[in-house]
Scaffold this motif. Structure first.
Motif, short mmCIF file in Angstrom:
data_model
loop_
_atom_site.label_atom_id
_atom_site.label_comp_id
_atom_site.label_asym_id
_atom_site.label_seq_id
_atom_site.Cartn_x
_atom_site.Cartn_y
_atom_site.Cartn_z
N GLY A 3 27.34 -16.77 -46.22
CA GLY A 3 28.16 -16.76 -47.42
C GLY A 3 27.34 -16.73 -48.70
O GLY A 3 26.14 -16.98 -48.70
N THR A 4 28.00 -16.41 -49.77
CA THR A 4 27.40 -16.43 -51.09
C THR A 4 28.16 -17.44 -51.93
O THR A 4 29.37 -17.35 -52.06
CB THR A 4 27.47 -15.04 -51.75
N ALA A 5 27.43 -18.41 -52.47
CA ALA A 5 28.05 -19.46 -53.28
C ALA A 5 27.65 -19.28 -54.74
O ALA A 5 26.51 -18.96 -55.05
CB ALA A 5 27.64 -20.83 -52.78
N ILE A 6 28.61 -19.50 -55.62
CA ILE A 6 28.39 -19.39 -57.06
C ILE A 6 28.87 -20.68 -57.69
O ILE A 6 29.94 -21.20 -57.33
CB ILE A 6 29.18 -18.19 -57.63
N ARG A 7 28.11 -21.20 -58.66
CA ARG A 7 28.54 -22.40 -59.38
C ARG A 7 28.50 -22.08 -60.86
O ARG A 7 27.48 -21.65 -61.39
CB ARG A 7 27.64 -23.59 -59.08
N ALA A 8 29.62 -22.29 -61.54
CA ALA A 8 29.71 -22.00 -62.97
C ALA A 8 29.78 -23.31 -63.75
O ALA A 8 30.55 -24.21 -63.40
CB ALA A 8 30.95 -21.16 -63.26
N VAL A 9 28.95 -23.41 -64.78
CA VAL A 9 28.93 -24.61 -65.63
C VAL A 9 28.93 -24.15 -67.09
O VAL A 9 28.49 -23.06 -67.44
CB VAL A 9 27.70 -25.49 -65.36
N TYR A 10 29.43 -25.03 -67.97
CA TYR A 10 29.39 -24.79 -69.41
C TYR A 10 27.98 -25.10 -69.92
O TYR A 10 27.13 -25.64 -69.19
CB TYR A 10 30.43 -25.64 -70.12
N ASP A 11 27.73 -24.81 -71.19
CA ASP A 11 26.40 -25.04 -71.77
C ASP A 11 25.96 -26.50 -71.67
O ASP A 11 24.80 -26.78 -71.46
CB ASP A 11 26.39 -24.61 -73.25
N GLY A 12 26.88 -27.41 -71.76
CA GLY A 12 26.55 -28.84 -71.70
C GLY A 12 26.32 -29.34 -70.28
O GLY A 12 25.99 -30.51 -70.08
N GLY A 13 26.51 -28.51 -69.27
CA GLY A 13 26.30 -28.90 -67.89
C GLY A 13 27.58 -29.29 -67.16
O GLY A 13 27.57 -29.53 -65.96
N GLU A 14 28.70 -29.33 -67.87
CA GLU A 14 29.98 -29.68 -67.24
C GLU A 14 30.46 -28.51 -66.37
O GLU A 14 30.33 -27.35 -66.76
CB GLU A 14 31.02 -29.98 -68.32
N ALA A 15 31.02 -28.83 -65.23
CA ALA A 15 31.47 -27.79 -64.30
C ALA A 15 32.68 -27.04 -64.85
O ALA A 15 33.54 -27.61 -65.51
CB ALA A 15 31.83 -28.41 -62.96
N MET A 16 32.75 -25.76 -64.57
CA MET A 16 33.88 -24.91 -64.94
C MET A 16 34.93 -25.05 -63.83
O MET A 16 35.08 -24.19 -62.97
CB MET A 16 33.40 -23.46 -65.08
N SER A 17 35.63 -26.17 -63.84
CA SER A 17 36.55 -26.54 -62.76
C SER A 17 37.78 -25.65 -62.73
O SER A 17 38.35 -25.32 -63.78
CB SER A 17 37.00 -27.99 -62.93
N TYR A 18 38.19 -25.28 -61.53
CA TYR A 18 39.43 -24.55 -61.24
C TYR A 18 39.56 -23.27 -62.06
O TYR A 18 40.65 -22.88 -62.47
CB TYR A 18 40.64 -25.46 -61.46
N ALA A 19 38.43 -22.59 -62.27
CA ALA A 19 38.43 -21.32 -62.99
C ALA A 19 38.94 -20.22 -62.06
O ALA A 19 38.73 -20.25 -60.86
CB ALA A 19 37.02 -20.99 -63.47
N LYS A 20 39.60 -19.23 -62.65
CA LYS A 20 40.08 -18.08 -61.88
C LYS A 20 38.88 -17.20 -61.55
O LYS A 20 38.09 -16.87 -62.42
CB LYS A 20 41.11 -17.31 -62.68
N VAL A 21 38.77 -16.81 -60.28
CA VAL A 21 37.64 -16.01 -59.83
C VAL A 21 38.16 -14.69 -59.27
O VAL A 21 39.11 -14.66 -58.49
CB VAL A 21 36.82 -16.75 -58.73
N THR A 22 37.52 -13.59 -59.67
CA THR A 22 37.84 -12.26 -59.16
C THR A 22 36.54 -11.62 -58.68
O THR A 22 35.57 -11.58 -59.42
CB THR A 22 38.49 -11.39 -60.25
N ILE A 23 36.54 -11.13 -57.44
CA ILE A 23 35.35 -10.52 -56.87
C ILE A 23 35.66 -9.09 -56.48
O ILE A 23 36.67 -8.82 -55.83
CB ILE A 23 34.88 -11.31 -55.63
N SER A 24 34.78 -8.18 -56.90
CA SER A 24 34.94 -6.75 -56.58
C SER A 24 33.75 -6.31 -55.75
O SER A 24 32.60 -6.67 -56.03
CB SER A 24 35.00 -5.91 -57.85
N ALA A 25 34.01 -5.51 -54.73
CA ALA A 25 32.97 -5.00 -53.84
C ALA A 25 32.18 -3.91 -54.52
O ALA A 25 32.64 -3.29 -55.48
CB ALA A 25 33.62 -4.47 -52.56
N PRO A 26 30.98 -3.63 -54.03
CA PRO A 26 30.18 -2.55 -54.61
C PRO A 26 30.88 -1.19 -54.45
O PRO A 26 31.49 -0.92 -53.42
CB PRO A 26 28.89 -2.56 -53.77
#
Length: 160
Positions: free
Chosen positions: A41-64
C-alpha cells in the motif's frame, strides 16, 4: 397414553417451528473475514503548517494516464489515507479539508507497491456442513425431550 404422545409431539413440533425462522436465514447467509495485508500500500499523511493533522479531509486519487477517479474517501483523524495502486506510474492525490485548504501531490508507485491479494484460510465447515449441523442439533434436542418424557411416563405407569 395417547394424550402424552400427543403432548410430546406438540412439544417437538413447537421447538422445531420456533427454530425454523432463526435457522433458515443463517443457512443462506454469507460469512465475512478480515484479511491483513501488510505490504503493497501507499500511505499519505497530510498536516497543516503548524503540524496539526488534516483530519477527515476529502481525498481523491486518480490513476496514471486516466481521467477517471480511481478512489475517493476521507483521511482518518491523524490525516492519514492509504490506497493500493494497481499499476505503476505517477498517481495524482488531492486532499481538501472543506475550509479552503487543498493539497495536491504526485505519488510515484512502482511495481513493488502493487497490492498483494491474500486468500482467506478455510474456516473448517462449509455452508452445507453448518446447515446439517444445525438440523442435527435440533433433532438431538427433540430426541432428548422425547426420551425424558418417555422416562417420566414409564415411571408413572410403573408406580400404578
Amino acid at each position: 397414553m395417547k394424550k402424552s404422545k400427543r403432548r410430546i409431539t406438540c412439544i417437538v413440533l413447537s421447538i422445531a417451528l420456533i427454530n425454523i425462522p432463526y435457522s433458515i436465514p443463517y443457512s443462506f447467509a454469507h460469512g465475512v473475514e478480515a484479511i491483513s495485508e501488510g505490504a503493497g500500500g501507499t500511505a499519505i499523511r497530510a498536516v497543516y503548517d503548524g503540524g496539526e493533522a488534516m483530519s477527515y479531509a476529502k481525498v481523491t486519487i486518480s490513476a496514471p494516464d486516466s481521467k477517471t477517479v480511481f478512489q475517493t474517501g476521507r483521511s482518518d483523524r491523524n490525516g492519514r489515507f492509504c490506497f493500493f495502486p494497481d499499476v505503476s506510474g505517477i498517481w495524482k492525490v488531492v486532499m481538501e479539508d472543506g475550509i479552503g485548504h487543498r493539497l495536491e501531490m504526485a505519488v510515484n508507485a512502482d511495481q513493488a507497491q502493487k497490492a498483494h491479494i491474500k486468500q482467506p484460510e478455510s474456516s473448517g465447515l462449509n455452508k452445507m456442513g453448518k446447515v446439517l449441523f444445525g438440523i442435527s442439533l435440533i433433532f438431538f434436542m427433540a430426541s432428548l425431550l422425547i426420551w425424558l418424557n418417555a422416562k417420566k411416563i414409564l415411571r408413572q405407569t410403573a408406580g400404578k
